[in-house]
Design a protein around this motif. Sequence first.
Motif, PDB file in Angstrom:
ATOM      1  N   ILE A 130     -16.362   3.556   7.044  1.00  0.00           N
ATOM      2  CA  ILE A 130     -15.339   4.583   7.275  1.00  0.00           C
ATOM      3  C   ILE A 130     -15.927   5.737   8.081  1.00  0.00           C
ATOM      4  O   ILE A 130     -15.307   6.217   9.037  1.00  0.00           O
ATOM      5  CB  ILE A 130     -14.736   5.056   5.937  1.00  0.00           C
ATOM      6  CG1 ILE A 130     -13.925   3.921   5.297  1.00  0.00           C
ATOM      7  CG2 ILE A 130     -13.879   6.302   6.135  1.00  0.00           C
ATOM      8  CD1 ILE A 130     -13.539   4.166   3.857  1.00  0.00           C
ATOM      9  N   GLU A 131     -17.130   6.159   7.743  1.00  0.00           N
ATOM     10  CA  GLU A 131     -17.772   7.257   8.471  1.00  0.00           C
ATOM     11  C   GLU A 131     -18.053   6.865   9.922  1.00  0.00           C
ATOM     12  O   GLU A 131     -17.805   7.642  10.844  1.00  0.00           O
ATOM     13  CB  GLU A 131     -19.066   7.679   7.766  1.00  0.00           C
ATOM     14  CG  GLU A 131     -19.766   8.844   8.412  1.00  0.00           C
ATOM     15  CD  GLU A 131     -18.925  10.113   8.468  1.00  0.00           C
ATOM     16  OE1 GLU A 131     -19.112  10.896   9.428  1.00  0.00           O
ATOM     17  OE2 GLU A 131     -18.084  10.330   7.582  1.00  0.00           O
ATOM     18  N   THR A 158      -6.542   1.016  -2.999  1.00  0.00           N
ATOM     19  CA  THR A 158      -7.990   0.821  -2.872  1.00  0.00           C
ATOM     20  C   THR A 158      -8.427   0.707  -1.416  1.00  0.00           C
ATOM     21  O   THR A 158      -9.621   0.685  -1.130  1.00  0.00           O
ATOM     22  CB  THR A 158      -8.461  -0.442  -3.623  1.00  0.00           C
ATOM     23  OG1 THR A 158      -7.916  -1.610  -2.985  1.00  0.00           O
ATOM     24  CG2 THR A 158      -8.059  -0.386  -5.090  1.00  0.00           C
ATOM     25  N   LEU A 159      -7.453   0.629  -0.490  1.00  0.00           N
ATOM     26  CA  LEU A 159      -7.769   0.422   0.920  1.00  0.00           C
ATOM     27  C   LEU A 159      -7.399   1.629   1.773  1.00  0.00           C
ATOM     28  O   LEU A 159      -6.548   2.422   1.400  1.00  0.00           O
ATOM     29  CB  LEU A 159      -7.019  -0.806   1.452  1.00  0.00           C
ATOM     30  CG  LEU A 159      -7.298  -2.138   0.749  1.00  0.00           C
ATOM     31  CD1 LEU A 159      -6.419  -3.231   1.328  1.00  0.00           C
ATOM     32  CD2 LEU A 159      -8.772  -2.508   0.848  1.00  0.00           C
ATOM     33  N   MET A 160      -8.037   1.716   2.933  1.00  0.00           N
ATOM     34  CA  MET A 160      -7.705   2.730   3.938  1.00  0.00           C
ATOM     35  C   MET A 160      -7.441   2.027   5.255  1.00  0.00           C
ATOM     36  O   MET A 160      -8.079   1.020   5.580  1.00  0.00           O
ATOM     37  CB  MET A 160      -8.857   3.714   4.128  1.00  0.00           C
ATOM     38  CG  MET A 160      -9.072   4.613   2.946  1.00  0.00           C
ATOM     39  SD  MET A 160     -10.271   5.908   3.308  1.00  0.00           S
ATOM     40  CE  MET A 160      -9.336   6.913   4.431  1.00  0.00           C
ATOM     41  N   LEU A 161      -6.504   2.573   6.036  1.00  0.00           N
ATOM     42  CA  LEU A 161      -6.213   2.090   7.373  1.00  0.00           C
ATOM     43  C   LEU A 161      -6.843   3.069   8.352  1.00  0.00           C
ATOM     44  O   LEU A 161      -6.570   4.264   8.300  1.00  0.00           O
ATOM     45  CB  LEU A 161      -4.704   2.007   7.610  1.00  0.00           C
ATOM     46  CG  LEU A 161      -4.270   1.620   9.019  1.00  0.00           C
ATOM     47  CD1 LEU A 161      -4.711   0.198   9.354  1.00  0.00           C
ATOM     48  CD2 LEU A 161      -2.760   1.753   9.158  1.00  0.00           C
ATOM     49  N   ILE A 220      -9.102  -2.191   8.453  1.00  0.00           N
ATOM     50  CA  ILE A 220      -8.703  -1.967   7.064  1.00  0.00           C
ATOM     51  C   ILE A 220      -9.979  -1.992   6.243  1.00  0.00           C
ATOM     52  O   ILE A 220     -10.712  -2.981   6.256  1.00  0.00           O
ATOM     53  CB  ILE A 220      -7.700  -3.035   6.594  1.00  0.00           C
ATOM     54  CG1 ILE A 220      -6.445  -2.985   7.461  1.00  0.00           C
ATOM     55  CG2 ILE A 220      -7.375  -2.838   5.112  1.00  0.00           C
ATOM     56  CD1 ILE A 220      -5.495  -4.144   7.248  1.00  0.00           C
ATOM     57  N   GLU A 221     -10.249  -0.876   5.566  1.00  0.00           N
ATOM     58  CA  GLU A 221     -11.500  -0.735   4.821  1.00  0.00           C
ATOM     59  C   GLU A 221     -11.234  -0.454   3.352  1.00  0.00           C
ATOM     60  O   GLU A 221     -10.294   0.261   3.017  1.00  0.00           O
ATOM     61  CB  GLU A 221     -12.343   0.417   5.389  1.00  0.00           C
ATOM     62  CG  GLU A 221     -12.741   0.278   6.831  1.00  0.00           C
ATOM     63  CD  GLU A 221     -13.749  -0.822   7.107  1.00  0.00           C
ATOM     64  OE1 GLU A 221     -14.255  -1.465   6.153  1.00  0.00           O
ATOM     65  OE2 GLU A 221     -14.027  -1.053   8.300  1.00  0.00           O
ATOM     66  N   GLY A 232     -13.774   8.212  16.418  1.00  0.00           N
ATOM     67  CA  GLY A 232     -12.448   8.721  16.733  1.00  0.00           C
ATOM     68  C   GLY A 232     -11.309   8.037  16.003  1.00  0.00           C
ATOM     69  O   GLY A 232     -10.141   8.354  16.230  1.00  0.00           O
ATOM     70  N   PHE A 233     -11.619   7.088  15.123  1.00  0.00           N
ATOM     71  CA  PHE A 233     -10.577   6.456  14.315  1.00  0.00           C
ATOM     72  C   PHE A 233      -9.977   7.504  13.391  1.00  0.00           C
ATOM     73  O   PHE A 233     -10.684   8.344  12.843  1.00  0.00           O
ATOM     74  CB  PHE A 233     -11.156   5.324  13.460  1.00  0.00           C
ATOM     75  CG  PHE A 233     -11.400   4.028  14.169  1.00  0.00           C
ATOM     76  CD1 PHE A 233     -10.582   2.934  13.938  1.00  0.00           C
ATOM     77  CD2 PHE A 233     -12.476   3.890  15.037  1.00  0.00           C
ATOM     78  CE1 PHE A 233     -10.829   1.715  14.572  1.00  0.00           C
ATOM     79  CE2 PHE A 233     -12.734   2.682  15.674  1.00  0.00           C
ATOM     80  CZ  PHE A 233     -11.901   1.596  15.447  1.00  0.00           C
TER      81      PHE A 233
END
Length: 190
Positions: free
Chosen positions: A157-158, A175-178, A148-149, A164-165
């Motif tokens: 994230i990059e 505000t977050l990304m999975l 979780i970013e 491969g995520f």
Amino acid sequence: MAETLSQPKSASHVPSIADLRFLITRTGFEFAVRAVGPFDEPALADLFSHVDKDDMRFRFLSPRKPSHEMLKEMLDVDHDRKESYIAVAPDSHTVIANAVVAADTANERAEVAIAMHRDYKGKGVGWALLRYIAEQEARKGVKTLQSIENRENHQAIELEREMGFKASSYLGDATLMLLELDLTQDSSTI
């Protein structure tokens, strides 16, 4: 590639060379990884005094260093569903990273969080450590590795996308990304 870490023999077990796994990054930097022990709180505290404020905010949702209670939680592992690793620079014995992995009760999904020493960023340590963790979790039978970013953490994230995520919005918090990695795929693609 990397081998499974040997399990600590007891709460007072002091790590030896047999407990270490040596990894080499894409840049040629070599470092050692091992599971934490209950005696590692001072080393973790020192690591977090060398983590950038933005990275601290991304890791703990606060720019402050983790409290004694948070450090204890990072050391409270069962070496099955919950594990915590430290990465060490072999030439200096400096702790350069920490990774905590926690799986669900079915041991099918695990979440990983990594913190890096500011002086060792850009050397490929995060990539190599995340790959090692993915391999370890796949061996345990975990099917999906999650991270979780904060959307502002472009570097993490990059890196995860390169591995491969797959990224998606995090439900309940814009505000977050999975980010999720399917560990049932051929591990050579990790």
